[in-house]
Design a protein around this motif. Structure first.
Motif, PDB file in Angstrom:
ATOM      1  N   LEU A  60      -3.870  -1.789  -6.062  1.00 35.65           N
ATOM      2  CA  LEU A  60      -4.625  -2.911  -5.495  1.00 35.65           C
ATOM      3  C   LEU A  60      -4.532  -4.140  -6.404  1.00 35.65           C
ATOM      4  O   LEU A  60      -4.445  -5.268  -5.920  1.00 35.65           O
TER       5      LEU A  60
ATOM      6  N   TYR B  68     -14.945   7.231  -8.174  1.00 32.80           N
ATOM      7  CA  TYR B  68     -15.192   6.796  -9.556  1.00 32.80           C
ATOM      8  C   TYR B  68     -16.681   6.640  -9.831  1.00 32.80           C
ATOM      9  O   TYR B  68     -17.185   7.053 -10.876  1.00 32.80           O
ATOM     10  N   CYS B  69     -17.423   6.027  -8.879  1.00 35.66           N
ATOM     11  CA  CYS B  69     -18.868   5.812  -9.086  1.00 35.66           C
ATOM     12  C   CYS B  69     -19.580   7.149  -9.298  1.00 35.66           C
ATOM     13  O   CYS B  69     -20.388   7.287 -10.212  1.00 35.66           O
TER      14      CYS B  69
ATOM     15  N   LEU C 176      -3.752   4.131  -6.329  1.00 36.48           N
ATOM     16  CA  LEU C 176      -4.241   3.086  -5.430  1.00 36.48           C
ATOM     17  C   LEU C 176      -4.975   1.961  -6.172  1.00 36.48           C
ATOM     18  O   LEU C 176      -4.808   0.787  -5.835  1.00 36.48           O
ATOM     19  N   ILE C 177      -5.770   2.304  -7.183  1.00 35.94           N
ATOM     20  CA  ILE C 177      -6.570   1.263  -7.841  1.00 35.94           C
ATOM     21  C   ILE C 177      -5.699   0.241  -8.585  1.00 35.94           C
ATOM     22  O   ILE C 177      -5.789  -0.953  -8.302  1.00 35.94           O
TER      23      ILE C 177
ATOM     24  N   TRP D  81     -10.120  -8.249   0.915  1.00 33.34           N
ATOM     25  CA  TRP D  81      -9.278  -7.268   1.606  1.00 33.34           C
ATOM     26  C   TRP D  81      -8.313  -7.964   2.562  1.00 33.34           C
ATOM     27  O   TRP D  81      -7.118  -7.638   2.624  1.00 33.34           O
TER      28      TRP D  81
ATOM     29  N   CYS E  72     -11.816   5.833  -3.188  1.00 37.45           N
ATOM     30  CA  CYS E  72     -11.519   5.729  -4.629  1.00 37.45           C
ATOM     31  C   CYS E  72     -12.705   5.130  -5.390  1.00 37.45           C
ATOM     32  O   CYS E  72     -13.081   5.624  -6.459  1.00 37.45           O
ATOM     33  N   VAL E  73     -13.283   4.065  -4.845  1.00 38.12           N
ATOM     34  CA  VAL E  73     -14.428   3.424  -5.512  1.00 38.12           C
ATOM     35  C   VAL E  73     -15.606   4.402  -5.569  1.00 38.12           C
ATOM     36  O   VAL E  73     -16.243   4.562  -6.622  1.00 38.12           O
TER      37      VAL E  73
ATOM     38  N   THR F  62      -4.235  -7.652   2.507  1.00 34.25           N
ATOM     39  CA  THR F  62      -3.437  -7.026   3.582  1.00 34.25           C
ATOM     40  C   THR F  62      -2.477  -8.052   4.206  1.00 34.25           C
ATOM     41  O   THR F  62      -1.350  -7.708   4.559  1.00 34.25           O
TER      42      THR F  62
ATOM     43  N   THR G 252      -9.310   3.325  -0.046  1.00 34.24           N
ATOM     44  CA  THR G 252      -9.806   2.428  -1.097  1.00 34.24           C
ATOM     45  C   THR G 252     -11.304   2.664  -1.323  1.00 34.24           C
ATOM     46  O   THR G 252     -11.756   2.787  -2.468  1.00 34.24           O
TER      47      THR G 252
ATOM     48  N   THR H  99     -11.837  -3.581 -10.176  1.00 30.16           N
ATOM     49  CA  THR H  99     -11.483  -3.333  -8.770  1.00 30.16           C
ATOM     50  C   THR H  99     -12.488  -3.989  -7.822  1.00 30.16           C
ATOM     51  O   THR H  99     -12.101  -4.608  -6.826  1.00 30.16           O
TER      52      THR H  99
ATOM     53  N   LEU I 132     -13.297  -6.175   9.055  1.00 29.54           N
ATOM     54  CA  LEU I 132     -12.957  -6.082   7.625  1.00 29.54           C
ATOM     55  C   LEU I 132     -11.860  -5.047   7.401  1.00 29.54           C
ATOM     56  O   LEU I 132     -10.897  -5.263   6.672  1.00 29.54           O
TER      57      LEU I 132
ATOM     58  N   PHE J  59       0.832  -1.211   0.000  1.00 30.93           N
ATOM     59  CA  PHE J  59       0.000   0.000   0.000  1.00 30.93           C
ATOM     60  C   PHE J  59       0.868   1.264   0.000  1.00 30.93           C
ATOM     61  O   PHE J  59       0.457   2.304  -0.502  1.00 30.93           O
ATOM     62  N   SER J  60       2.052   1.169   0.573  1.00 34.94           N
ATOM     63  CA  SER J  60       2.953   2.334   0.593  1.00 34.94           C
ATOM     64  C   SER J  60       3.261   2.828  -0.815  1.00 34.94           C
ATOM     65  O   SER J  60       3.621   3.993  -1.004  1.00 34.94           O
TER      66      SER J  60
ATOM     67  N   HIS K 115      -5.702  -1.566   9.340  1.00 33.36           N
ATOM     68  CA  HIS K 115      -5.287  -0.743   8.207  1.00 33.36           C
ATOM     69  C   HIS K 115      -6.431   0.165   7.757  1.00 33.36           C
ATOM     70  O   HIS K 115      -6.742   0.241   6.573  1.00 33.36           O
TER      71      HIS K 115
ATOM     72  N   TRP L 127      -5.873   2.842   4.833  1.00 34.63           N
ATOM     73  CA  TRP L 127      -5.890   2.348   3.449  1.00 34.63           C
ATOM     74  C   TRP L 127      -7.275   1.848   3.056  1.00 34.63           C
ATOM     75  O   TRP L 127      -7.682   1.962   1.899  1.00 34.63           O
TER      76      TRP L 127
ATOM     77  N   LEU M 220     -13.523   0.295 -12.435  1.00 34.73           N
ATOM     78  CA  LEU M 220     -14.464  -0.004 -11.343  1.00 34.73           C
ATOM     79  C   LEU M 220     -14.810  -1.487 -11.301  1.00 34.73           C
ATOM     80  O   LEU M 220     -14.758  -2.116 -10.239  1.00 34.73           O
TER      81      LEU M 220
ATOM     82  N   PHE N 222       2.760  -0.750   4.604  1.00 29.14           N
ATOM     83  CA  PHE N 222       1.657   0.169   4.915  1.00 29.14           C
ATOM     84  C   PHE N 222       2.161   1.576   5.261  1.00 29.14           C
ATOM     85  O   PHE N 222       1.400   2.519   5.291  1.00 29.14           O
TER      86      PHE N 222
ATOM     87  N   LEU O 297     -11.620  -6.820  -5.091  1.00 27.37           N
ATOM     88  CA  LEU O 297     -11.921  -6.650  -3.658  1.00 27.37           C
ATOM     89  C   LEU O 297     -12.850  -7.746  -3.138  1.00 27.37           C
ATOM     90  O   LEU O 297     -12.702  -8.211  -2.008  1.00 27.37           O
TER      91      LEU O 297
END
Lengths: 490, 57
Positions: free
Chosen positions: A289, B26-27, A285-286, A210, B22-23, A214, B19, A201, B8, A75-76, B12, B15, A198, A226, A205
């Motif tokens: 991931l 975009y939506c 980030l996307i 997740w 970000c979703v 992690t 995340t 991603t 969940l 993630f860093s 963290h 982050w 989208l 992180f 996820l």
């Protein structure tokens, strides 16, 4: 290579390419002046600006290096995106540098410099901008081709043909419609790109999860995955270099700043920056991931040293048929919008600033447009040749950072001084340009030469980059103070 | 629900929030830009066409 890419996906991609081409070519009839070709007649409004800026700054190459950052740094790896988003938000809200720049009514940054530092500095600024920009863009094609070849399962021998066809396709509508084609196609590309990003991603996820992601980062990189300050390959030098780099990029990266210059007024340009700022977190980030998902799902031996290819290798078997077509269309959209905007941006500097001494007798609009079209075509040819032979060493984001620094360091110093320091003059500007170009170019050369490769590793790109920004600033101050005071009163 | 969410997100949270942001970005932005961007293009092309007409006259 195993892949889920089938004729259904190919049809989705083909349909998308046809629609883009048609839209790009249709607007060519509105190009009547050079100003239309380079800055869309300064008629761009906020939401078109957001779509264009986001689409331009996200290409296949972006997806590849940000995913590589996710795979290599966890993630860093998204740290540069956070820094860029903060920089863009502050600049958008305050109008720092971009307000005086847009108010000046110029087409390129060097044109503003001429008013303060004279025509020679304008010309030299143009040269370093184009040098840094083209070296930076030189790796786009091969990296984008790597993504397509791996995801679509094409034979590696088709990489050159794939990237050549893609470039020709983009060049046709950019040459015909200039910035107008770029804006209209960017709009379509932003929507297709967002849809693909989208969908994939959400799949990553929900299906990889997740927790698994992690855990993979924690087991491979510990807390460093992180926290960038704790990562063994990052630390404070990485964060500081990226902070400097991203502030400079927000202020002077020609493809970014061209959206401010094409905006219908200064306020619109600032709003485009503010509204797009968070996109720069998404931009890192996307795909990051996706890289982390590759880290979690692929065996390390199947990736080897080529961490750049980990993400496409993961996606080609993870994403099902149909969705893979949307993903490839999204990535093509991303790449085409980036290539077209970049070709036009560097072309605008070549025309407006490097060729300025040859345009002393005023050229007709049609001649100006013709020359601009020839320049864009020439950049396309250069990209093909350079993209085929340059061997990339080290990670891609660092290469882009180092080549970008060739001009970002000096141009950001010149722009800030030009807007806010009355004592700044041509001596200081010359010193900043020379220092800003010499250090990163020297670093690139010693990195490529076998005898000095170890020295380059010892110095590292981050210290080299930090030194460039600091010394460029010092050169501006010292040079300006050395020049007799009377010459500064222009 | 709160326990499930904290499980969940875990330690963290920074982050995880980023995340989710970000979703959501975009939506929402994709829909807004798709609608407003189209009218921006229409307006831009209309202005350019009218300026071309004026210069021809």
């Amino acid at each position: 290579m195993e892949t889920h890419f089938t004729w259904i996906d190919g049809s989705i991609v083909g349909l998308y390419l046809l629609a883009t081409m048609a839209a790009g070519v249709m607007v060519r009839r509105f190009v009547g002046k050079v100003e239309h070709f380079l800055v869309a007649g300064r008629e761009m409004n906020v939401f078109l600006g957001v779509a264009s800026l986001a689409a331009t700054e996200f290409g296949m190459v972006t997806c590849m290096y940000t995913a590589q950052n996710g795979y290599d740094k966890g993630f860093s790896g998204a740290t540069p995106g956070i820094l860029q988003a903060l920089a863009m938000l502050v600049v958008g809200l305050t109008g720092f540098c971009i307000k005086p720049l847009r108010d000046a009514g110029v087409i390129t940054i060097p044109e503003l410099f001429e008013k303060r530092f004279g025509p020679r500095i304008r010309w030299m600024s143009g040269v370093v901008i184009v040098l840094g920009g083209l070296l930076n863009m030189g790796v786009f094609l091969r990296t984008g081709g790597d993504f397509l070849v791996n995801v679509c399962g094409l034979d590696l021998h088709y990489l050159e043909i794939t990237m050549t066809l893609l470039l020709v396709f983009v060049a046709v509508y950019t040459i015909l419609g200039g910035m107008l084609s770029v804006l209209v196609t960017d709009y379509l590309q932003f929507i297709v790109m967002s849809l693909g990003l989208l969908v994939v991603t959400v799949m990553v996820l929900t299906q990889v999860g997740w927790g698994q992601m992690t855990e993979a980062v924690a087991s491979r990189y510990g807390e460093g995955g992180f926290n960038p300050f704790l990562h063994e390959d990052m630390g404070w030098s990485y964060v500081l270099f990226n902070l400097m780099l991203n502030i400079a990029a927000v202020l002077t990266w020609q493809t970014t700043i061209q959206r401010v210059l094409a905006a219908k007024d200064t306020r619109t340009g600032q709003r485009v920056y503010s509204l797009t700022s968070f996109f720069f977190v998404c931009r890192f980030l996307i795909p990051g991931l996706w890289g982390i998902a590759a880290l979690a799902m692929l065996a390390p031996e199947s990736v080897g040293d080529s961490t750049l290819l980990a993400m496409p290798r993961f996606l080609c078997t993870f994403v099902p048929t149909g969705i893979l077509g949307i993903l490839v269309a999204a990535m093509l959209a991303a790449d085409m919008s980036t290539d077209s905007a970049y070709m036009l941006s560097w072309g605008s500097v070549i025309y407006n600033d490097i060729l300025a001494p040859f345009r002393k007798s005023k050229w007709t609009e049609s001649r100006g447009i013709l020359v601009n079209r020839m320049i864009v075509a020439g950049i396309g040819v250069f990209l093909l040749i350079y993209g085929l032979w340059y061997p990339l060493k080290g990670d891609l984001w660092t290469y882009l950072g180092v080549t970008g620094t060739i001009y970002l360091s000096s141009m950001s110093v010149l722009l800030i001084s030009c807007c806010y320091w009355k004592r700044a003059n041509s001596w200081g500007a010359l010193g900043a340009i020379l220092v800003g170009a010499v250090i990163p170019v020297t670093f690139l050369v010693i990195e490529q030469v076998d005898a000095t490769e170890e020295l380059a590793k010892w110095i590292g790109p981050y210290y080299s980059g930090i030194a460039t920004y600091i010394l460029a600033g010092l050169a501006m101050v010292i040079g300006s103070l050395l020049k007799p005071n009377s010459d500064t009163k222009r | 629900m709160g326990e499930m969410l904290s499980g969940l997100v875990g330690e963290h949270w920074f982050w995880a929030l980023l995340t989710a942001g970000c979703v959501l970005w975009y939506c929402s932005v994709t829909v807004i830009v798709a609608v407003r961007g189209a009218s921006d293009i229409g307006e831009m092309l209309r202005r350019l066409a009218s300026s071309q007409d004026k210069s021809l006259q």
